[in-house]
Design a protein around this motif. Structure first.
Motif, PDB file in Angstrom:
ATOM      1  N   CYS A  95       1.017  -1.273  -0.122  1.00  0.00           N
ATOM      2  CA  CYS A  95       0.036  -0.030   0.124  1.00  0.00           C
ATOM      3  C   CYS A  95       0.819   1.163  -0.023  1.00  0.00           C
ATOM      4  N   LEU A  96       0.776   2.040  -1.105  1.00  0.00           N
ATOM      5  CA  LEU A  96       1.596   3.491  -1.288  1.00  0.00           C
ATOM      6  C   LEU A  96       1.145   4.508  -0.522  1.00  0.00           C
ATOM      7  N   THR A  97      -0.291   4.464  -0.203  1.00  0.00           N
ATOM      8  CA  THR A  97      -0.965   5.383   0.779  1.00  0.00           C
ATOM      9  C   THR A  97      -0.920   5.050   2.021  1.00  0.00           C
ATOM     10  N   LYS A  98      -0.234   6.194   3.008  1.00  0.00           N
ATOM     11  CA  LYS A  98      -0.017   5.867   4.130  1.00  0.00           C
ATOM     12  C   LYS A  98      -1.302   5.907   4.790  1.00  0.00           C
ATOM     13  N   VAL A  99      -2.042   4.913   5.451  1.00  0.00           N
ATOM     14  CA  VAL A  99      -3.176   4.848   6.194  1.00  0.00           C
ATOM     15  C   VAL A  99      -3.251   4.176   7.575  1.00  0.00           C
ATOM     16  N   TYR A 100      -4.157   4.878   8.373  1.00  0.00           N
ATOM     17  CA  TYR A 100      -4.263   4.438   9.846  1.00  0.00           C
ATOM     18  C   TYR A 100      -5.403   3.106   9.693  1.00  0.00           C
ATOM     19  N   HIS A 101      -4.483   1.908   9.744  1.00  0.00           N
ATOM     20  CA  HIS A 101      -5.106   0.834   9.649  1.00  0.00           C
ATOM     21  C   HIS A 101      -4.610  -0.303  10.271  1.00  0.00           C
ATOM     22  N   PRO A 102      -5.284  -1.015  11.306  1.00  0.00           N
ATOM     23  CA  PRO A 102      -4.533  -2.228  11.972  1.00  0.00           C
ATOM     24  C   PRO A 102      -3.871  -2.951  11.109  1.00  0.00           C
ATOM     25  N   ASN A 103      -4.552  -3.499   9.924  1.00  0.00           N
ATOM     26  CA  ASN A 103      -3.806  -4.574   9.007  1.00  0.00           C
ATOM     27  C   ASN A 103      -2.671  -3.847   7.931  1.00  0.00           C
ATOM     28  N   ILE A 104      -2.414  -2.726   8.083  1.00  0.00           N
ATOM     29  CA  ILE A 104      -1.482  -2.031   7.032  1.00  0.00           C
ATOM     30  C   ILE A 104      -0.335  -1.217   7.737  1.00  0.00           C
ATOM     31  N   ASP A 105       0.671  -1.604   7.877  1.00  0.00           N
ATOM     32  CA  ASP A 105       1.743  -0.854   8.566  1.00  0.00           C
ATOM     33  C   ASP A 105       2.013   0.225   8.068  1.00  0.00           C
ATOM     34  N   LEU A 106       3.145   1.107   8.590  1.00  0.00           N
ATOM     35  CA  LEU A 106       3.485   2.334   8.084  1.00  0.00           C
ATOM     36  C   LEU A 106       4.356   2.281   6.990  1.00  0.00           C
ATOM     37  N   GLU A 107       4.929   1.061   6.567  1.00  0.00           N
ATOM     38  CA  GLU A 107       5.725   0.758   5.381  1.00  0.00           C
ATOM     39  C   GLU A 107       4.929   0.329   4.232  1.00  0.00           C
ATOM     40  N   GLY A 108       3.471   0.186   4.533  1.00  0.00           N
ATOM     41  CA  GLY A 108       2.783  -0.376   3.511  1.00  0.00           C
ATOM     42  C   GLY A 108       2.413  -1.736   3.349  1.00  0.00           C
ATOM     43  N   ASN A 109       3.212  -2.641   4.156  1.00  0.00           N
ATOM     44  CA  ASN A 109       2.942  -4.040   4.197  1.00  0.00           C
ATOM     45  C   ASN A 109       1.600  -4.371   4.625  1.00  0.00           C
ATOM     46  N   ILE A 110       1.033  -5.486   4.150  1.00  0.00           N
ATOM     47  CA  ILE A 110      -0.527  -5.759   4.476  1.00  0.00           C
ATOM     48  C   ILE A 110      -0.490  -7.040   5.051  1.00  0.00           C
ATOM     49  N   CYS A 111      -1.343  -7.086   5.955  1.00  0.00           N
ATOM     50  CA  CYS A 111      -1.851  -8.414   6.747  1.00  0.00           C
ATOM     51  C   CYS A 111      -3.120  -8.808   6.215  1.00  0.00           C
ATOM     52  N   LEU A 112      -2.755  -9.907   5.158  1.00  0.00           N
ATOM     53  CA  LEU A 112      -3.997 -10.298   4.517  1.00  0.00           C
ATOM     54  C   LEU A 112      -3.643 -11.971   4.148  1.00  0.00           C
ATOM     55  N   ASN A 113      -4.308 -12.858   5.000  1.00  0.00           N
ATOM     56  CA  ASN A 113      -4.034 -14.127   4.779  1.00  0.00           C
ATOM     57  C   ASN A 113      -3.807 -14.908   3.732  1.00  0.00           C
ATOM     58  N   ILE A 114      -4.652 -14.479   2.496  1.00  0.00           N
ATOM     59  CA  ILE A 114      -4.441 -15.055   1.197  1.00  0.00           C
ATOM     60  C   ILE A 114      -3.274 -14.514   0.340  1.00  0.00           C
ATOM     61  N   LEU A 115      -2.410 -13.383   1.244  1.00  0.00           N
ATOM     62  CA  LEU A 115      -1.323 -12.930   0.434  1.00  0.00           C
ATOM     63  C   LEU A 115       0.059 -13.803   1.199  1.00  0.00           C
ATOM     64  N   ARG A 116      -0.314 -14.693   2.125  1.00  0.00           N
ATOM     65  CA  ARG A 116       0.516 -15.315   3.113  1.00  0.00           C
ATOM     66  C   ARG A 116       0.149 -16.725   3.083  1.00  0.00           C
ATOM     67  N   GLU A 117      -0.054 -17.275   4.297  1.00  0.00           N
ATOM     68  CA  GLU A 117      -0.138 -18.789   4.617  1.00  0.00           C
ATOM     69  C   GLU A 117      -1.391 -19.325   3.807  1.00  0.00           C
ATOM     70  N   ASP A 118      -2.376 -18.477   3.205  1.00  0.00           N
ATOM     71  CA  ASP A 118      -3.561 -19.179   2.639  1.00  0.00           C
ATOM     72  C   ASP A 118      -3.596 -18.856   1.309  1.00  0.00           C
ATOM     73  N   TRP A 119      -2.413 -18.619   0.763  1.00  0.00           N
ATOM     74  CA  TRP A 119      -2.514 -18.606  -0.718  1.00  0.00           C
ATOM     75  C   TRP A 119      -2.449 -19.897  -1.319  1.00  0.00           C
ATOM     76  N   LYS A 120      -3.345 -20.097  -2.398  1.00  0.00           N
ATOM     77  CA  LYS A 120      -3.395 -21.198  -3.366  1.00  0.00           C
ATOM     78  C   LYS A 120      -3.411 -20.744  -4.646  1.00  0.00           C
TER      79      LYS A 120
END
Length: 188
Positions: A95-120
């Motif tokens: 995420c290149l837009t800085k956003v106050y969100h529990p699942n997106i950190d200040l560097e733009g990393n995203i916590c979305l399970n299908i982008l990690r352990e649940d990817w198929k």
């Protein structure tokens, strides 16, 4: 269904390039991504852009504009870097837009399970876009990357909602970090 370009047009271009001695060999990941993009079914609040041109599809940008929920009115820019091992490897999304969100950190990393352990490998770019859209409709404080936002969301939901609204519309400082208005641009 959005047809950004057809597979047949691409094959014609490749055949013409091969006839001119410029053989173009596509990886399995490129072929699968080309299929995914040709079948892309984006919601009306999402747009896609290929900054390097439609011939270079492994890197693209998605702008998501939530039309409901806490983040309504914002525009959030995401970059997608699709590895050659796609669809066995998930796309790298930031995420290149800085956003106050529990699942997106200040560097733009995203916590979305299908982008990690649940990817198929059966998942598509459309699935990722809908997953990102869902993050803005239902932020998950139980699996945070931004722990301060998650804590605020859990302990003081009204304050969290006020800060999100303020950061999106006019920008504000939260915990020493400035969040510019969310217009779908790069920020830092």
């Amino acid at each position: 269904m959005i047809k950004l370009f057809s597979v047949k047009e691409k094959q014609k271009k490749d055949a013409a390039a091969a006839a001119n001695g410029k053989a173009v060999k596509q990886s399995a990941g490129e072929l699968r991504l080309q299929k995914d993009i040709s079948e892309l079914d984006l919601p009306k609040n999402v747009s896609i852009r290929f900054p390097d041109g439609q011939d270079k599809i492994m890197n693209f940008e998605i702008t998501l504009k939530p039309d409901e929920g806490l983040y309504k009115g914002g525009a959030f820019l995401f970059t997608f870097a699709v590895p050659s091992g796609y669809p066995h490897d998930p796309p790298k999304v930031k995420c290149l837009t800085k956003v106050y969100h529990p699942n997106i950190d200040l560097e733009g990393n995203i916590c979305l399970n299908i982008l990690r352990e649940d990817w198929k490998p059966v998942l598509t770019i459309t699935a990722v876009v809908y997953g990102l859209n869902f993050l803005f409709l239902a932020p998950n404080p139980d699996d945070p990357l931004n722990k301060e936002a998650a804590q605020m969301m859990q302990q003081s939901p009204a304050q969290f909602e006020r800060l999100v609204s303020q950061s999106i519309t006019r920008g504000c400082a939260i915990g020493g970090d400035y969040f510019p208005p969310a217009r779908g641009e790069r920020s830092g």
